[in-house]
Write an enzyme that holds these catalytic residues in place. Structure first.
Site, PDB file in Angstrom:
ATOM      1  CE  LYS A 187     -23.669 112.155  85.081  1.00 49.49           C
ATOM      2  NZ  LYS A 187     -23.275 113.107  84.065  1.00 49.49           N
ATOM      3  CD  GLU A 194     -19.788 111.796  79.354  1.00 51.97           C
ATOM      4  OE1 GLU A 194     -20.534 111.886  78.356  1.00 51.97           O
ATOM      5  OE2 GLU A 194     -20.162 112.083  80.509  1.00 51.97           O
TER       6      GLU A 194
END
Length: 318
Positions: A187, A194
């Site tokens: 992540k 992102e």
């Protein structure tokens, strides 16, 4: 399955709703009582405290944390470590650092409590679209609570299948990545990508906005909307961008005869005056070093915006 959900923010509350729609039973707690009872009105069982939540869960208990990373999550895990018993499971689905996962898992293992780290992607749209889950922890523990991951994930039909794949849980939207910390490590890489995409969108739309200086009055909101349909840069991050641009005023108007921009917003106009080099004049003392100064008017044009300005310049009389 029955589980406890701690943290009912925008993502935590939506995850709880998706779990309940999938047939799971949830005991919920948030330090803001209004949040707890708002979700309870939709079918969850409210808890007044962590102790109350643990009492309302059958053993072996499953407690899911959706809290801000750092001390908030650490305090909750330490409190739960004193309340839970052997065989119980804590799932941290926030953005915790993987090194913190290792320390917390070691501390909990001494008490017989299993720890699972789960990187969660999907944002506020996850309730309808599902959540991308990258999981770390003991394989047997992950398999035990796999029905929870399967309910939260988007499922196989969310996107077209990749040719040549034999099929595993990754096609359903969740994946056991490895031992403790692996889920949050993945992540972490996801977040870096992102934020890079967000920066790329920001710079691209700023370029479109700045094209007005070249005489192009571009429909930026419409460009964002058309990019959402069939473009290779279409993405979930583009959806809120298009929605936001649809609600903001249009770009500054331009004078057709001169090409000089007319700022439609007063704040922009003031900022332009302050930043324009043609309007900056350094004031110097007339008594500097005992020299005499004379002044004259000078008219200069700014190379950046084309505006003209009058100001005073100084010349030394020897």
């Amino acid at each position: 399955m029955q589980l406890g959900m701690i943290g009912l923010g925008r993502m935590g509350a939506n995850m709880t709703r998706r779990l309940m729609h999938g047939g799971h039973s949830c005991v919920v707690y948030d330090r803001a009582p209004a949040q707890t009872f708002a979700v309870a009105r939709e079918g969850a069982t409210p808890a007044e405290s962590l102790e109350d939540l643990v009492r309302k869960l059958p053993a072996p208990r499953i407690v899911w944390l959706m809290l801000p990373a750092g001390e908030t999550t650490g305090c909750a895990i330490r409190d739960l470590g004193d309340l839970l018993g052997r065989g119980d499971i804590i799932v941290d689905s926030g953005n915790s650092h993987y090194r913190d996962d290792l320390a917390r898992a070691e501390w909990l293992s001494g008490r017989g409590i299993e720890f699972v780290d789960c990187g969660t992607g999907g944002g506020i749209w996850g309730e309808q679209r599902g959540y991308c889950l990258t999981i770390g922890g003991c394989k047997e523990t992950v398999e035990h609570i796999e029905p929870i991951f399967a309910t939260l994930a988007p499922g196989e039909d969310s996107v077209p299948r990749t040719p040549g794949r034999e099929g595993n849980s990754a096609e359903k939207g969740y994946l056991h990545c490895g031992p403790t910390g692996a889920g949050h490590f993945v992540k972490m890489a996801h977040n870096g990508i992102e934020y890079g995409l967000m920066q790329a969108f920001a710079e691209g739309f700023d370029l479109l906005h700045s094209a007005a200086r070249l005489g192009y009055q571009l429909p930026v909101a419409d460009i964002a909307e058309v990019w959402r349909r069939g473009s290779v840069i279409s993405a979930w991050l583009l959806d809120p961008t298009a929605a936001a641009l649809a609600r903001v005023p249009s770009l500054p108007a331009w004078k057709a005869e001169s090409g000089i921009p007319v700022r439609a917003v007063g704040r922009w106009r003031r900022r332009s005056r302050q930043e324009c080099p043609a309007r900056r004049w350094r004031q110097r003392s007339l008594h500097d070093s005992g020299r005499k100064w004379t002044t004259r008017l000078a008219r200069r044009s700014c190379r950046r915006c084309g505006s003209a300005s009058e100001g005073t310049s100084t010349r030394v009389n020897r």
